[in-house]
Write a protein that holds these residues in place. Sequence first.
Motif, mmCIF file in Angstrom:
data_model
loop_
_atom_site.group_PDB
_atom_site.id
_atom_site.type_symbol
_atom_site.label_atom_id
_atom_site.label_comp_id
_atom_site.label_asym_id
_atom_site.label_seq_id
_atom_site.Cartn_x
_atom_site.Cartn_y
_atom_site.Cartn_z
ATOM 1 N N PHE A 41 -15.068 -0.288 5.940
ATOM 2 C CA PHE A 41 -14.511 -0.163 7.281
ATOM 3 C C PHE A 41 -13.477 -1.257 7.525
ATOM 4 O O PHE A 41 -12.365 -0.987 7.992
ATOM 5 C CB PHE A 41 -15.627 -0.235 8.335
ATOM 6 N N LEU A 42 -13.828 -2.480 7.198
ATOM 7 C CA LEU A 42 -12.920 -3.606 7.452
ATOM 8 C C LEU A 42 -11.663 -3.529 6.594
ATOM 9 O O LEU A 42 -10.557 -3.749 7.098
ATOM 10 C CB LEU A 42 -13.651 -4.934 7.224
ATOM 11 N N VAL A 43 -11.798 -3.217 5.320
ATOM 12 C CA VAL A 43 -10.618 -3.185 4.445
ATOM 13 C C VAL A 43 -9.695 -2.039 4.836
ATOM 14 O O VAL A 43 -8.465 -2.173 4.788
ATOM 15 C CB VAL A 43 -11.005 -3.148 2.949
ATOM 16 N N ARG A 44 -10.259 -0.943 5.281
ATOM 17 C CA ARG A 44 -9.406 0.184 5.679
ATOM 18 C C ARG A 44 -8.783 -0.034 7.042
ATOM 19 O O ARG A 44 -7.762 0.558 7.355
ATOM 20 C CB ARG A 44 -10.204 1.468 5.613
ATOM 21 N N GLN A 45 -9.372 -0.888 7.837
ATOM 22 C CA GLN A 45 -8.781 -1.213 9.133
ATOM 23 C C GLN A 45 -7.666 -2.243 8.989
ATOM 24 O O GLN A 45 -6.664 -2.167 9.671
ATOM 25 C CB GLN A 45 -9.841 -1.741 10.100
ATOM 26 N N CYS A 46 -7.859 -3.230 8.124
ATOM 27 C CA CYS A 46 -6.844 -4.292 8.042
ATOM 28 C C CYS A 46 -5.905 -4.130 6.860
ATOM 29 O O CYS A 46 -4.829 -4.734 6.844
ATOM 30 C CB CYS A 46 -7.500 -5.676 8.038
ATOM 31 N N GLY A 47 -6.279 -3.326 5.867
ATOM 32 C CA GLY A 47 -5.382 -3.032 4.761
ATOM 33 C C GLY A 47 -5.260 -4.098 3.690
ATOM 34 O O GLY A 47 -4.494 -3.937 2.758
ATOM 35 N N ASP A 48 -6.018 -5.161 3.801
ATOM 36 C CA ASP A 48 -5.896 -6.264 2.858
ATOM 37 C C ASP A 48 -7.290 -6.684 2.404
ATOM 38 O O ASP A 48 -8.090 -7.163 3.218
ATOM 39 C CB ASP A 48 -5.177 -7.428 3.534
ATOM 40 N N PRO A 49 -7.594 -6.527 1.120
ATOM 41 C CA PRO A 49 -8.945 -6.871 0.649
ATOM 42 C C PRO A 49 -9.356 -8.322 0.903
ATOM 43 O O PRO A 49 -10.513 -8.581 1.215
ATOM 44 C CB PRO A 49 -8.885 -6.568 -0.850
ATOM 45 N N LEU A 136 -3.948 7.657 6.563
ATOM 46 C CA LEU A 136 -4.614 6.793 7.542
ATOM 47 C C LEU A 136 -3.604 5.979 8.340
ATOM 48 O O LEU A 136 -3.770 5.765 9.537
ATOM 49 C CB LEU A 136 -5.621 5.865 6.851
ATOM 50 N N ASP A 137 -2.549 5.522 7.667
ATOM 51 C CA ASP A 137 -1.500 4.778 8.373
ATOM 52 C C ASP A 137 -0.795 5.638 9.413
ATOM 53 O O ASP A 137 -0.238 5.116 10.380
ATOM 54 C CB ASP A 137 -0.470 4.218 7.396
ATOM 55 N N PHE A 147 -12.276 7.410 13.222
ATOM 56 C CA PHE A 147 -12.507 8.115 11.957
ATOM 57 C C PHE A 147 -13.284 7.239 10.977
ATOM 58 O O PHE A 147 -14.262 7.683 10.375
ATOM 59 C CB PHE A 147 -11.168 8.548 11.348
ATOM 60 N N LEU A 148 -12.851 5.996 10.813
ATOM 61 C CA LEU A 148 -13.518 5.112 9.847
ATOM 62 C C LEU A 148 -14.943 4.772 10.270
ATOM 63 O O LEU A 148 -15.841 4.716 9.431
ATOM 64 C CB LEU A 148 -12.692 3.846 9.631
ATOM 65 N N LEU A 149 -15.150 4.557 11.557
ATOM 66 C CA LEU A 149 -16.516 4.296 12.019
ATOM 67 C C LEU A 149 -17.404 5.509 11.764
ATOM 68 O O LEU A 149 -18.555 5.365 11.335
ATOM 69 C CB LEU A 149 -16.533 3.920 13.503
#
Length: 188
Positions: A41-49, A136-137, A147-149
Motif C-alpha cells: 500500500f505504501l510503496v504504491r501510494q508514494c512510488g518510491d521503495p 495507477l498514476d 483502490f489500494l486500500l
Amino acid sequence: MLLDMLRDLDDRALMLRYRDDGDVAAFEELYGRHKGPVYRFLVRQCGDPQSAEDLFQETWARIIKSRETYRPVAQFNTYLYRVARNCLVDRFRRAGHRPGDHEWESIDDHQPMSPRRSPDDEVSLDESAARLRVALDGLSAEQREAFLLHQESGLTLEEIGRVVGVGRETIKSRLRYAVQKLKRSLVE
C-alpha cells in the motif's frame, strides 16, 4: 503450541495481548500477517521503495509506541491502515506535495527473479507491472487510495471510509471510478 494458539486469534485479540501483557509473540504474529499488504500500500501510494520502507518502519513504530492507548473500537487493520495513511500524509505535507505527485521508480527492481519463471515470463510481468503503475498514476489520489486500500488491506467500504475520513458511498464511488479507469487504461 503457543504459536498455534496465536495463529487462531483474530487481530484485535492479538493487539490486546500485546497491549495488556506485552506479548511480543502476539505482536510478531500481527506483523507477519500485515507486513506485505501494508508495505505494498505504501510503496504504491508514494512510488518510491525507499520512502515506503521508511514509512513502513514509522507505521510500525507508531503502533508499538501507542500500544498502551490502543482501543479496539474498529478492526485492527482499520487502525493499522489509518496509522499508515497518517504517516504517508505527514510525509507528503513535510515535503510540500500530495500523494500521487511522484515519479515511479521500478518497484520490481527490488525483487529477485523467481527461479520458477522464465526470463520471458519475467519480462511479461515487468511490462504488466509498468502498465499498472501508469494506470495507477492516471487515477486521482483519492481514487488510487481507495483502490489500494481495498486491494491490499481487505477492508470493507465502511472501514476504508473510517481510514480516510469519508462516508461509505464516497468510497464506493471512488472505487467504482478507479476500477473503470484502470480497466480502460489497461485495455488500451
